[in-house]
Design a protein around this motif. Structure first.
Motif, PDB file in Angstrom:
ATOM      1  N   CYS A   1     -14.936  12.674 -10.538  1.00 57.63           N
ATOM      2  CA  CYS A   1     -15.350  12.867 -11.935  1.00 57.63           C
ATOM      3  C   CYS A   1     -14.927  14.258 -12.380  1.00 57.63           C
ATOM      4  O   CYS A   1     -15.090  15.235 -11.635  1.00 57.63           O
TER       5      CYS A   1
ATOM      6  N   SER B   1     -13.105  12.309 -17.487  1.00 59.90           N
ATOM      7  CA  SER B   1     -12.896  10.997 -16.882  1.00 59.90           C
ATOM      8  C   SER B   1     -13.687  10.861 -15.593  1.00 59.90           C
ATOM      9  O   SER B   1     -14.034  11.859 -14.948  1.00 59.90           O
TER      10      SER B   1
ATOM     11  N   SER C   1     -13.548   8.182 -12.083  1.00 59.05           N
ATOM     12  CA  SER C   1     -12.807   7.095 -11.443  1.00 59.05           C
ATOM     13  C   SER C   1     -13.625   6.485 -10.317  1.00 59.05           C
ATOM     14  O   SER C   1     -14.424   7.159  -9.663  1.00 59.05           O
TER      15      SER C   1
ATOM     16  N   THR D   1      -6.826   0.612  -9.256  1.00 64.00           N
ATOM     17  CA  THR D   1      -7.920   1.561  -9.497  1.00 64.00           C
ATOM     18  C   THR D   1      -8.572   1.272 -10.842  1.00 64.00           C
ATOM     19  O   THR D   1      -8.089   0.448 -11.631  1.00 64.00           O
TER      20      THR D   1
ATOM     21  N   TRP E   1     -10.997   3.492 -14.011  1.00 58.79           N
ATOM     22  CA  TRP E   1     -11.646   4.720 -14.464  1.00 58.79           C
ATOM     23  C   TRP E   1     -12.096   4.585 -15.915  1.00 58.79           C
ATOM     24  O   TRP E   1     -11.653   3.682 -16.632  1.00 58.79           O
TER      25      TRP E   1
ATOM     26  N   SER F   1     -12.575   7.034 -19.408  1.00 53.24           N
ATOM     27  CA  SER F   1     -12.218   8.333 -19.967  1.00 53.24           C
ATOM     28  C   SER F   1     -12.740   8.478 -21.389  1.00 53.24           C
ATOM     29  O   SER F   1     -13.010   7.480 -22.070  1.00 53.24           O
TER      30      SER F   1
END
Length: 438
Positions: free
Chosen positions: A283, A287, A289, A319, A321, A323
């Motif tokens: 973090c 953002s 993830s 992945t 994330w 944001s």
């Protein structure tokens, strides 16, 4: 003569104690920062839209502030005073008029504040620029819009007023300029001088607002003294303060992430959000993830090695994330839930993985999964998965709203997360055991 500290080395315990233990200058700064101001507390001090809301309240003669049309007339006449135009009304005409009938509209057709006085047949278009800049032809468009929307028989005179933090000239000379420093002077004269008795609550609020304006315009003597003190503190304790800034910085987004995912997380921690589990990665200021635990397990739970992905994300070929991006106005923004297939060096695997994920939409057309054309082509490394994956946030400093939207993003995209989780086990055979992948 004491030795000059090496700024390239980490501060010592003595350095920290020198700054934080019984430091009178630091105590003075703390005392100032701890002064309660509801506008600061709600993080509204630099938000243009909030200043427009407060000014609209003060300009409305029917509102609860008790000033009637006094602030309204003082504001308009100050803006028009000396403005070189033959347009009417003049500053003198406004100062002598009865404007108690004025209607105040906020964000009407994107105009910050619109004032209509039917009895006087006047309209005032107020464009407020606290931190942002002017947009091409914006001021002219607003006047044209108002002229086409209201009858000349009802409103014979339309004037533009351009309010800025500093002495900025409007792009359109039909707008009379006024700055926030003038608002400060008008409020001091009209609201806190005792000339017009106000309720204690209104007077307190106006004083808080005055404090905000004085600091923003550099008119606060207390602020100037504190700035001098801050510079001296930085000179004396630069090594400690640089270290604190580098390692202790946080943002409204990161605080919101703490409230959703938990504080003090380390790479690999399992977190639960609304009964869905995620494996935390990292973090930063804008953002965070992670991987859904269902994806993590489907791809070997960290026991498999994915060639080409060893230095990417969590070492997995896919992945996820979230944001926060800030819009051009500096106030609003978007929360985005992102997922991406990464730089797996095995082209056949990467190609099949992307096609397998995309094929999920054949059984459920409502899934918001769509790769760009050519995403599975050889040589491509990063291919984003989701579409329609952003959520508007009106105030990027509103931690509670950001936290709500993070949860909403994860909840709304649960069908997509589950669909991908069902597909991933088919590709576990492409992973390799061992750190080398051999």
């Amino acid at each position: 003569m004491s030795a000059v500290p090496d700024l390239n080395t980490a501060p010592t315990l003595d350095d920290f104690e020198s700054l934080f233990v019984n430091n009178r200058d630091l105590d003075n700064v703390r005392a100032h920062l701890s002064k309660f101001n509801p506008i600061k507390t709600m993080r509204m001090a630099r938000m243009e839209i909030r200043h427009s809301a407060i000014l609209a309240w003060l300009l409305n003669p029917q509102e609860t502030h008790g000033l009637g049309d006094k602030f309204l007339k003082a504001f308009i006449s100050e803006a028009l005073r000396g403005h070189p135009t033959a347009m009417h009304p003049s500053a003198l005409q406004v100062s002598q008029a009865d404007m108690m009938d004025t209607e105040v509209r906020r964000e009407w057709r994107h105009i910050d504040i619109l004032l209509l006085s039917p009895a006087n047949k006047w309209i005032f278009v107020i464009e407020n620029k606290f931190d942002s800049g002017q947009h091409t032809n914006q001021l002219a468009r607003y006047l044209k819009l108002v002229q086409s929307s209201f009858s000349k028989d009802d409103f014979s005179h339309i004037r533009g007023i351009f309010l800025s933090l500093w002495d900025e000239d409007p792009d359109d000379d039909r707008y009379a300029p006024i700055n926030y420093g003038s608002i400060c002077e008008i409020l001091e004269q009209q609201a806190v001088s005792g000339r017009h008795p106000l309720t204690a609550e209104v007077e307190t609020f106006v004083k808080h607002y005055l404090e905000i304006i004085r600091e923003a315009t550099g008119m606060s003597e207390e602020q100037k003294e504190l700035e001098k003190l801050a510079r001296q503190l930085y000179r004396d304790h630069r090594r400690v303060l640089d270290f604190v800034i580098e390692h202790g910085k946080a943002t409204d987004f990161s605080f919101a992430c703490d409230s959703v995912f938990g504080e003090g997380l380390e790479h690999g921690n399992i977190v639960e959000v609304d009964n869905e589990r995620f494996v935390f990665n990292n973090c930063d200021a804008s953002s965070i993830s992670f991987l859904p635990q269902s994806w993590h397990k489907a791809l070997g739970g960290g026991k498999l090695y994915w060639n080409g992905c060893e230095n990417w994300a969590m070492g997995f070929p896919i992945t996820m994330w979230i944001s926060l991006t800030v819009d051009a106005d500096g106030t609003s923004g978007k929360i985005r839930l992102m997922s991406e297939v990464g730089p797996a060096s095995d082209h056949e695997f990467r190609h099949d993985l992307i096609n397998g994920i995309q094929n999920a939409t054949k059984t459920n057309s409502r899934l918001r999964i769509k790769f760009q054309a050519g995403a599975a082509d050889e040589g491509r490394k990063y291919s984003k998965i989701f579409k329609k994956n952003f959520f508007n946030v009106e105030d990027v400093q509103d931690q509670e709203r950001i936290a709500e939207l993070i949860k909403k993003a994860l909840k709304d995209f649960r069908p997509e997360i589950d669909a991908i989780a069902d597909i991933l086990p088919k590709f576990a055979s492409y992973g390799k055991f061992g750190k080398s992948g051999e």
